[in-house]
Design a protein around this motif. Structure first.
Motif, short mmCIF file in Angstrom:
data_model
loop_
_atom_site.label_atom_id
_atom_site.label_comp_id
_atom_site.label_asym_id
_atom_site.label_seq_id
_atom_site.Cartn_x
_atom_site.Cartn_y
_atom_site.Cartn_z
N UNK A 190 44.14 44.37 37.02
CA UNK A 190 45.02 43.18 36.68
C UNK A 190 44.45 42.07 37.77
N UNK A 191 43.77 42.34 38.93
CA UNK A 191 43.42 40.92 39.64
C UNK A 191 42.23 40.87 39.21
N UNK A 192 41.36 41.64 38.73
CA UNK A 192 40.03 41.45 38.30
C UNK A 192 39.91 40.74 36.94
N UNK A 193 40.85 41.15 36.00
CA UNK A 193 40.93 40.82 34.48
C UNK A 193 41.32 39.38 34.79
N UNK A 194 42.32 39.01 35.62
CA UNK A 194 42.83 37.39 35.76
C UNK A 194 41.88 36.72 36.22
N UNK A 195 40.74 37.13 37.16
CA UNK A 195 39.78 36.46 37.63
C UNK A 195 38.80 36.18 36.54
N UNK A 196 38.32 37.26 35.76
CA UNK A 196 37.62 36.98 34.78
C UNK A 196 38.04 36.12 33.78
N UNK A 197 39.26 36.14 33.30
CA UNK A 197 39.68 35.02 32.29
C UNK A 197 39.61 33.76 32.84
N UNK A 198 40.02 33.25 34.23
CA UNK A 198 40.04 32.07 34.75
C UNK A 198 38.68 31.78 35.27
N UNK A 199 37.74 32.72 35.51
CA UNK A 199 36.26 32.23 35.88
C UNK A 199 35.59 31.86 34.57
N UNK A 200 35.94 32.66 33.57
CA UNK A 200 35.11 31.99 32.22
C UNK A 200 35.91 30.62 31.75
N UNK A 201 37.06 30.48 32.03
CA UNK A 201 37.66 29.05 31.78
C UNK A 201 37.09 27.96 32.49
N UNK A 202 36.92 28.13 33.92
CA UNK A 202 36.38 27.24 34.93
C UNK A 202 34.65 27.09 34.72
N UNK A 203 34.54 28.20 34.31
CA UNK A 203 32.82 28.31 34.32
C UNK A 203 32.26 28.22 35.72
N UNK A 204 32.84 28.90 36.54
CA UNK A 204 32.38 29.42 38.05
C UNK A 204 33.48 30.59 38.46
N UNK A 205 32.53 30.96 39.66
CA UNK A 205 33.14 31.97 40.50
C UNK A 205 33.00 31.72 41.77
N UNK A 206 33.41 32.48 42.93
CA UNK A 206 33.15 32.18 44.41
C UNK A 206 34.35 31.56 44.89
N UNK A 207 33.77 30.80 45.87
CA UNK A 207 34.87 29.85 46.74
C UNK A 207 35.87 28.89 45.73
N UNK A 208 35.37 28.48 44.89
CA UNK A 208 36.22 27.61 43.85
C UNK A 208 37.19 28.35 42.88
N UNK A 209 36.94 29.64 42.88
CA UNK A 209 38.02 30.60 41.96
C UNK A 209 38.95 31.18 43.07
N UNK A 210 40.10 31.06 42.83
CA UNK A 210 41.04 31.56 43.79
C UNK A 210 42.04 32.83 42.93
N UNK A 211 42.20 33.86 43.55
CA UNK A 211 42.91 34.97 43.03
C UNK A 211 44.44 34.49 43.13
N UNK A 212 45.01 34.16 42.00
CA UNK A 212 46.34 33.73 41.78
C UNK A 212 47.06 34.65 40.83
N UNK A 213 46.60 35.83 40.61
CA UNK A 213 47.14 36.99 40.02
C UNK A 213 48.54 37.16 40.20
N UNK A 214 48.79 37.22 41.48
CA UNK A 214 50.43 37.82 41.77
C UNK A 214 51.30 36.62 41.39
N UNK A 215 50.75 35.14 40.99
CA UNK A 215 51.70 34.21 40.54
C UNK A 215 51.63 33.88 39.25
#
Length: 299
Positions: free
Chosen positions: A261-286
């Motif tokens: 669940x967390x990994x899929x949410x990060x993938x979806x958000x990372x693709x939207x933002x066009x970045x990962x790492x310190x600029x991408x936060x895990x907000x899957x719980x919210x």
């Protein structure tokens, strides 16, 4: 306490002794400080003193606390337990990767097998830089396509963790990526995390997820990590450009469904933002379930 010699690739152990004469070891592997603190606050001082309090505390952490002493050393049963944990960590580091085992658990998903530039296990342990680069022959055999994500299953420092957990995490994550173009799964031997950069760059994928065996310690020899990177460039991308989920190993660590669940949410958000790492936060719980349509509510 007798010191343990730290082997190559095996997490060490710090000796701890407090003024009460109770020896323990500092080993974070899954400690739940909040739970232990709650016990201290609510339990008070039991009638039997520390002898009864330590078992209550140990229910909330895998750290070795309140082990007691026999003379100037640990009691025999705890010393033997430490030796067994040390042997398990060594075995995890040196056990060979079995790609057939992983492939069998991937339910027919297409796979590609590669090796790093480290020709054998000893070289891999002594030369981390070679574990971050693809074998030139294997690079030429990687398929190239217009994919959204490639999953790399890498042995890392614990093949045991990969054999036990990688296929289940990968399947659960891929099931949450409806409509995504998923590349053939790459099974990588003698691999470090950054080998995923070379693989994704060669295959032309936007995102790479490296599922890799983490460095074993004295509490866990089968911990799986998942590293997510957007548009990596070999030799340029740093760890600050990655997101990591660590300690995937139910029932004592992160559960498969929670990790997926967390990994899929990060993938979806990372693709939207066009970045990962310190600029991408895990907000899957919210996030609401609608933010990732294929993601069911958290268990």
């Amino acid at each position: 306490m007798t010191e343990l010699t730290e082997l190559t690739g095996v997490a060490g152990m710090t000796e701890v002794a407090d003024m009460t004469g109770v020896a323990g070891t500092a080993d974070a592997g899954g400690a739940d400080a909040g739970g232990a603190d709650a016990v201290v606050r609510t339990a008070g001082a039991p009638p039997g003193g520390l002898d009864e309090l330590w078992p209550l505390l140990r229910r909330h952490t895998q750290a070795r606390i309140g082990l007691g002493r026999s003379g100037s050393a640990l009691p025999t049963r705890h010393r033997l337990d430490l030796q067994a944990a040390h042997a398990a960590a060594r075995d995890a580091v040196h056990s060979p990767f079995e790609p057939d085992t992983v492939a069998a658990g991937l339910a027919g998903l297409p796979t590609v097998r590669v090796r790093s530039a480290a020709g054998d296990r000893l070289t891999y342990l002594q030369r981390p830089d070679l574990g971050r680069r693809l074998d030139p022959v294997d690079r030429a055999h990687l398929p190239v396509g217009d994919w959204d994500v490639v999953f790399v299953v890498a042995d890392g420092l614990s093949s045991r963790a990969v054999h036990a957990h990688a296929a289940a995490v990968l399947r659960a994550t891929a099931a949450r990526l409806a409509g995504w173009r998923v590349a053939p799964v790459v099974l990588a031997e003698q691999a470090r995390v950054a080998l995923g950069d070379d693989i994704a760059h060669t295959m032309g994928t936007a995102l790479v997820v490296v599922l890799i065996g983490e460095r074993p310690g004295m509490s866990a020899a089968d911990s799986l990590g998942a590293y997510l990177t957007y548009r990596p460039v070999p030799g340029v991308t740093t760890d600050a450009d990655r997101n990591c989920l660590s300690n995937i190993r139910p029932p004592r660590g992160l559960a498969y469904e929670t990790a997926a669940q967390k990994l899929a949410a990060l993938l979806v958000r990372g693709r939207e933002l066009g970045r990962t790492g310190v600029e991408l936060k895990d907000e899957s719980d919210h996030l609401e379930a609608s933010a990732c349509p294929e993601t069911p509510p958290a268990p």
